[in-house]
Design a protein around this motif. Structure first.
Motif, PDB file in Angstrom:
ATOM      1  N   GLU A 150      39.372   3.501  33.294  1.00 50.56           N
ATOM      2  CA  GLU A 150      39.331   4.570  32.290  1.00 50.56           C
ATOM      3  C   GLU A 150      37.933   4.608  31.674  1.00 50.56           C
ATOM      4  OE1 GLU A 150      41.075   7.182  30.945  1.00 50.56           O
ATOM      5  OE2 GLU A 150      39.293   7.302  29.686  1.00 50.56           O
ATOM      6  N   LYS A 151      37.381   5.799  31.597  1.00 48.20           N
ATOM      7  CA  LYS A 151      36.001   5.872  31.097  1.00 48.20           C
ATOM      8  C   LYS A 151      35.905   5.716  29.582  1.00 48.20           C
ATOM      9  CE  LYS A 151      35.469  10.908  30.749  1.00 48.20           C
ATOM     10  NZ  LYS A 151      34.770  12.076  31.253  1.00 48.20           N
ATOM     11  N   GLY A 156      43.708   9.555  27.146  1.00 45.72           N
ATOM     12  CA  GLY A 156      43.162  10.833  27.600  1.00 45.72           C
ATOM     13  C   GLY A 156      43.301  11.900  26.540  1.00 45.72           C
ATOM     14  N   ARG A 157      43.891  13.026  26.929  1.00 42.52           N
ATOM     15  CA  ARG A 157      44.020  14.148  25.987  1.00 42.52           C
ATOM     16  C   ARG A 157      45.178  13.963  25.002  1.00 42.52           C
ATOM     17  NH1 ARG A 157      44.461  18.573  30.171  1.00 42.52           N
ATOM     18  NH2 ARG A 157      44.292  16.860  31.666  1.00 42.52           N
ATOM     19  N   GLY A 200      41.559   7.017  35.794  1.00 42.51           N
ATOM     20  CA  GLY A 200      42.038   7.855  34.694  1.00 42.51           C
ATOM     21  C   GLY A 200      43.241   7.233  34.007  1.00 42.51           C
ATOM     22  N   TYR A 212      51.794  17.930  20.064  1.00 44.11           N
ATOM     23  CA  TYR A 212      53.181  17.449  20.148  1.00 44.11           C
ATOM     24  C   TYR A 212      53.594  17.600  21.603  1.00 44.11           C
ATOM     25  CZ  TYR A 212      54.279  22.455  19.933  1.00 44.11           C
ATOM     26  OH  TYR A 212      54.316  23.804  20.179  1.00 44.11           O
ATOM     27  N   LEU A 214      48.057  10.130  30.531  1.00 45.69           N
ATOM     28  CA  LEU A 214      49.486   9.914  30.758  1.00 45.69           C
ATOM     29  C   LEU A 214      49.846   9.948  32.244  1.00 45.69           C
ATOM     30  CD1 LEU A 214      51.656   9.179  28.800  1.00 45.69           C
ATOM     31  CD2 LEU A 214      52.563  11.489  29.050  1.00 45.69           C
ATOM     32  N   ALA A 215      49.203  10.814  33.019  1.00 48.62           N
ATOM     33  CA  ALA A 215      49.519  10.898  34.448  1.00 48.62           C
ATOM     34  C   ALA A 215      49.154   9.595  35.155  1.00 48.62           C
ATOM     35  CB  ALA A 215      48.778  12.069  35.075  1.00 48.62           C
ATOM     36  N   ASP A 267      48.293  16.846  34.737  1.00 46.36           N
ATOM     37  CA  ASP A 267      48.995  18.026  34.228  1.00 46.36           C
ATOM     38  C   ASP A 267      48.568  19.297  34.943  1.00 46.36           C
ATOM     39  OD1 ASP A 267      46.403  18.077  33.108  1.00 46.36           O
ATOM     40  OD2 ASP A 267      47.118  19.136  31.320  1.00 46.36           O
ATOM     41  N   ARG A 285      43.222  22.656  29.037  1.00 48.80           N
ATOM     42  CA  ARG A 285      44.502  23.064  29.625  1.00 48.80           C
ATOM     43  C   ARG A 285      44.261  23.771  30.952  1.00 48.80           C
ATOM     44  NH1 ARG A 285      47.988  23.026  24.856  1.00 48.80           N
ATOM     45  NH2 ARG A 285      49.710  23.580  26.222  1.00 48.80           N
ATOM     46  N   ILE A 310      34.169   5.989  36.709  1.00 52.10           N
ATOM     47  CA  ILE A 310      33.983   5.885  38.160  1.00 52.10           C
ATOM     48  C   ILE A 310      33.091   7.037  38.634  1.00 52.10           C
ATOM     49  CG2 ILE A 310      35.139   5.865  40.417  1.00 52.10           C
ATOM     50  CD1 ILE A 310      35.603   3.345  38.601  1.00 52.10           C
ATOM     51  N   GLN A 334      52.483  26.077  23.108  1.00 45.67           N
ATOM     52  CA  GLN A 334      51.870  26.794  22.000  1.00 45.67           C
ATOM     53  C   GLN A 334      51.468  28.186  22.461  1.00 45.67           C
ATOM     54  OE1 GLN A 334      48.615  24.607  20.389  1.00 45.67           O
ATOM     55  NE2 GLN A 334      49.749  22.698  20.319  1.00 45.67           N
ATOM     56  N   GLY A 387      43.851  16.129  20.351  1.00 43.45           N
ATOM     57  CA  GLY A 387      44.193  16.722  21.648  1.00 43.45           C
ATOM     58  C   GLY A 387      45.594  17.299  21.549  1.00 43.45           C
ATOM     59  N   ARG A 418      51.360  20.435  30.590  1.00 43.17           N
ATOM     60  CA  ARG A 418      51.829  19.796  29.354  1.00 43.17           C
ATOM     61  C   ARG A 418      51.897  18.280  29.540  1.00 43.17           C
ATOM     62  NH1 ARG A 418      56.082  24.531  28.853  1.00 43.17           N
ATOM     63  NH2 ARG A 418      56.905  23.596  30.731  1.00 43.17           N
ATOM     64  N   VAL A 419      52.121  17.594  28.431  1.00 38.54           N
ATOM     65  CA  VAL A 419      52.291  16.140  28.442  1.00 38.54           C
ATOM     66  C   VAL A 419      53.414  15.760  29.421  1.00 38.54           C
ATOM     67  CG1 VAL A 419      53.110  14.214  27.028  1.00 38.54           C
ATOM     68  CG2 VAL A 419      51.349  15.769  26.130  1.00 38.54           C
ATOM     69  N   HIS A 442      35.019   2.189  31.974  1.00 40.18           N
ATOM     70  CA  HIS A 442      34.621   2.240  33.384  1.00 40.18           C
ATOM     71  C   HIS A 442      34.674   3.695  33.852  1.00 40.18           C
ATOM     72  CE1 HIS A 442      35.215  -2.089  33.403  1.00 40.18           C
ATOM     73  NE2 HIS A 442      34.874  -2.168  34.679  1.00 40.18           N
TER      74      HIS A 442
HETATM   75  C1  LIG Z   1      43.365  20.537  22.486  1.00 35.90           C
HETATM   76  C2  LIG Z   1      44.566  20.238  23.337  1.00 35.90           C
HETATM   77  C3  LIG Z   1      45.836  20.565  22.876  1.00 35.90           C
HETATM   78  C4  LIG Z   1      46.962  20.279  23.650  1.00 35.90           C
HETATM   79  N1  LIG Z   1      48.194  20.541  23.140  1.00 35.90           N
HETATM   80  C5  LIG Z   1      49.291  20.167  23.843  1.00 35.90           C
HETATM   81  C6  LIG Z   1      50.595  20.305  23.285  1.00 35.90           C
HETATM   82  O1  LIG Z   1      50.745  20.713  22.130  1.00 35.90           O
HETATM   83  N2  LIG Z   1      51.670  19.943  24.045  1.00 35.90           N
HETATM   84  C7  LIG Z   1      51.505  19.444  25.317  1.00 35.90           C
HETATM   85  O2  LIG Z   1      52.520  19.097  25.949  1.00 35.90           O
HETATM   86  N3  LIG Z   1      50.286  19.276  25.847  1.00 35.90           N
HETATM   87  C8  LIG Z   1      49.187  19.634  25.152  1.00 35.90           C
HETATM   88  N4  LIG Z   1      47.951  19.444  25.688  1.00 35.90           N
HETATM   89  C9  LIG Z   1      47.839  19.000  27.086  1.00 35.90           C
HETATM   90  C10 LIG Z   1      48.086  17.487  27.229  1.00 35.90           C
HETATM   91  O3  LIG Z   1      47.225  16.789  26.390  1.00 35.90           O
HETATM   92  C11 LIG Z   1      47.856  17.138  28.686  1.00 35.90           C
HETATM   93  O4  LIG Z   1      48.778  17.875  29.465  1.00 35.90           O
HETATM   94  C12 LIG Z   1      48.023  15.668  29.055  1.00 35.90           C
HETATM   95  O5  LIG Z   1      47.625  14.792  28.040  1.00 35.90           O
HETATM   96  C13 LIG Z   1      47.233  15.459  30.339  1.00 35.90           C
HETATM   97  O6  LIG Z   1      47.338  14.123  30.803  1.00 35.90           O
HETATM   98  P1  LIG Z   1      46.575  13.711  32.137  1.00 35.90           P
HETATM   99  O7  LIG Z   1      46.820  12.268  32.340  1.00 35.90           O
HETATM  100  O8  LIG Z   1      46.945  14.646  33.234  1.00 35.90           O
HETATM  101  O9  LIG Z   1      45.024  13.988  31.847  1.00 35.90           O
HETATM  102  P2  LIG Z   1      44.085  13.332  30.756  1.00 35.90           P
HETATM  103  O10 LIG Z   1      44.846  13.046  29.535  1.00 35.90           O
HETATM  104  O11 LIG Z   1      42.891  14.229  30.655  1.00 35.90           O
HETATM  105  O12 LIG Z   1      43.655  11.938  31.399  1.00 35.90           O
HETATM  106  C14 LIG Z   1      42.574  11.820  32.296  1.00 35.90           C
HETATM  107  C15 LIG Z   1      41.833  10.542  31.956  1.00 35.90           C
HETATM  108  O13 LIG Z   1      40.846  10.314  32.950  1.00 35.90           O
HETATM  109  C16 LIG Z   1      39.699   9.790  32.315  1.00 35.90           C
HETATM  110  N5  LIG Z   1      38.577  10.047  33.232  1.00 35.90           N
HETATM  111  C17 LIG Z   1      38.029  11.243  33.575  1.00 35.90           C
HETATM  112  N6  LIG Z   1      37.055  11.062  34.497  1.00 35.90           N
HETATM  113  C18 LIG Z   1      36.987   9.720  34.720  1.00 35.90           C
HETATM  114  C19 LIG Z   1      36.173   8.916  35.573  1.00 35.90           C
HETATM  115  N7  LIG Z   1      35.231   9.442  36.375  1.00 35.90           N
HETATM  116  N8  LIG Z   1      36.382   7.577  35.560  1.00 35.90           N
HETATM  117  C20 LIG Z   1      37.325   7.017  34.760  1.00 35.90           C
HETATM  118  N9  LIG Z   1      38.126   7.751  33.933  1.00 35.90           N
HETATM  119  C21 LIG Z   1      37.958   9.079  33.932  1.00 35.90           C
HETATM  120  C22 LIG Z   1      39.624  10.542  30.997  1.00 35.90           C
HETATM  121  O14 LIG Z   1      38.848   9.840  30.050  1.00 35.90           O
HETATM  122  C23 LIG Z   1      41.097  10.604  30.623  1.00 35.90           C
HETATM  123  O15 LIG Z   1      41.502   9.505  29.836  1.00 35.90           O
HETATM  124  C24 LIG Z   1      46.805  19.681  24.930  1.00 35.90           C
HETATM  125  C25 LIG Z   1      45.532  19.340  25.367  1.00 35.90           C
HETATM  126  C26 LIG Z   1      44.418  19.600  24.585  1.00 35.90           C
HETATM  127  C27 LIG Z   1      43.061  19.172  25.060  1.00 35.90           C
END
Ligand SMILES: Cc1cc2nc3c(=O)[nH]c(=O)nc-3n(C[C@H](O)[C@H](O)[C@H](O)COP(=O)(O)OP(=O)(O)OC[C@H]3O[C@@H](n4cnc5c(N)ncnc54)[C@H](O)[C@@H]3O)c2cc1C
Length: 353
Positions: free
Chosen positions: A35-36, A42-43, A12, A60, A15-16, A322, A285, A133, A293, A57, A328-329, A131
């Motif tokens: 990363e797929k 990601g989001r 993945g 802000y 950001l995490a 998250d 979320r 997984i 929001q 996604g 959140r981000v 990729h």
């Molecule tokens: C519509 C929307 C609005 C939002 N608005 C806000 C906001 O205004 N403010 C805020 O702070 N947050 C907001 N968020 C939340 C914020 O986007 C997330 O908290 C943050 O980006 C999550 O990061 P993450 O790394 O935890 O997960 P993700 O960003 O989901 O990263 C997970 C990654 O894993 C990859 N993945 C999944 N399965 C596999 C696999 N089997 N093999 C390889 N890769 C894989 C995915 O493609 C993705 O890139 C919003 C989210 C959405 C969807």
């Protein structure tokens, strides 16, 4: 056996995962991110076409924790993030528009697009995009990962980090490990999103605000992408449906969703756009997370989770994201950082004996 430089796979590239990988790499580990999608983020993502772009996604991000504040300062210094100061309103019922009092909330965005900080974080990491997984195998020599696109990866890893939304982590882990209630992911809420383009000269939606929290009907949030710093291309608006509406229409086709959300947008006075793209976020979320929001009409929130990350030292598998930390981000970045610290402590304990 003494492992001097642990080899860690991160599944993945949101950001995490990137935060975790960067902290592990800075501490001397070898890391490989799988990363797929076609790129990291990601989001925190931006859809792009020939003459347009639109964050579809995260809209802000805000900063509460000083460690994340320092990170955002690094992003600003690198030119990949900055303040967004929209004219922001709250639409409380059809036709009524309450201007939001200037608040003390500093809202940041990626520049020139929301995915830019992720691109910056990934720039000196080994990231294998495209990729997905689909399988993890463990033996005495470590972990091996199989992707849908490229089969079994040649490396063996000392540890694996799952930095994917909780339900997706469960799919990978459940066949291997019985997860306790504490490790089982919370539900995640969906979000239907539309990206609208206005190309016809003279036809624009100019309501006197750049973004609005919508507290009635199917919509929850609308924003003019071009009001964010560094944006280029055609006039674009993003529309996000509420969690409740998105859940009720999760399996609808794009056409039906566009019709319903465009009708709601028209009620706000918007002219029909020249082009529309729909995107369904099945896992947008965490149901028990926080939100900047107030899009929660219907979301049914509980107090936020405080786990930050999960680390299973016996098998050297961790989870971050998250959904473990608040939704959140900022929470995603902190979760990745927290898991890296746990991995480092654990690997130091097990490798020095
Ligand atoms: C519509 C929307 C609005 C939002 N608005 C806000 C906001 O205004 N403010 C805020 O702070 N947050 C907001 N968020 C939340 C914020 O986007 C997330 O908290 C943050 O980006 C999550 O990061 P993450 O790394 O935890 O997960 P993700 O960003 O989901 O990263 C997970 C990654 O894993 C990859 N993945 C999944 N399965 C596999 C696999 N089997 N093999 C390889 N890769 C894989 C995915 O493609 C993705 O890139 C919003 C989210 C959405 C969807």
């Amino acid at each position: 056996m003494i492992v001097t430089r642990p080899n860690v796979a991160v599944i993945g590239g949101g950001l995490a995962g990137l935060s975790c990988a960067r902290h592990l790499q800075d501490a001397g580990c070898r890391t490989t991110v799988f990363e797929k999608a076609r790129g990291p983020g990601g989001r925190m993502s931006t859809r792009r076409g020939a003459d347009w772009q639109c964050d579809h996604g995260a809209q802000y991000f805000t900063v509460r924790d000083n460690r994340f504040r320092d990170e955002v300062a690094r992003w600003e210094a690198a030119g990949v993030a900055g303040l967004w100061e929209p004219r922001l309103v709250e639409l409380t019922a059809a036709g009524t528009c309450a201007r939001k009092a200037p608040d003390s909330v500093a809202r940041f965005v990626g520049i020139p697009r929301m995915s830019a900080p992720a691109g910056w974080l990934a720039s000196n990491l080994c990231v294998h995009s495209g990729h997905t997984i689909v399988d993890m195998q463990h033996d005495r020599a470590g972990w091996r990962l199989k992707s849908q696109e490229h089969g079994m990866h040649e490396d063996r890893f000392d540890a694996v980090v799952l930095a994917v939304p909780g339900p997706q982590a469960t799919v990978l882990l459940a066949p291997l490990l019985p997860l306790t209630a504490r490790q089982t992911p919370a539900d995640m809420l969906p979000c239907w999103t539309l990206m609208l383009r206005y190309r016809t000269p003279g036809i624009r939606f100019a309501p006197g605000y750049d973004a609005a929290f919508v507290n009635h009907g199917p919509l929850a949030w609308i924003a003019r992408d071009g009001s964010k710093p560094g944006r280029q291309g055609s006039e674009a608006w993003v529309l996000q449906a509420s969690a409740r509406w998105s859940a009720a229409h999760l399996e609808d086709d794009d056409e039906a969703v566009c019709a319903a959300l465009l009708a709601a947008f028209a009620e706000l006075g918007a002219p029909p756009p020249d082009a529309v793209t729909a995107h369904r976020w099945r896992y947008a979320r965490a149901a028990n997370g926080h939100s900047d929001q107030p899009d929660q009409h219907g979301a049914g929130r509980e107090p936020g989770l405080q786990r930050e990350a999960v680390w299973l030292p016996a098998v050297r598998v961790g989870m971050c994201g998250d959904w473990l930390a608040g939704g959140r981000v900022e929470d995603a970045w902190l979760s990745g950082r927290a898991l890296a610290a746990q991995v480092l402590t654990s690997m130091a304990c097990t490798t020095s004996s």
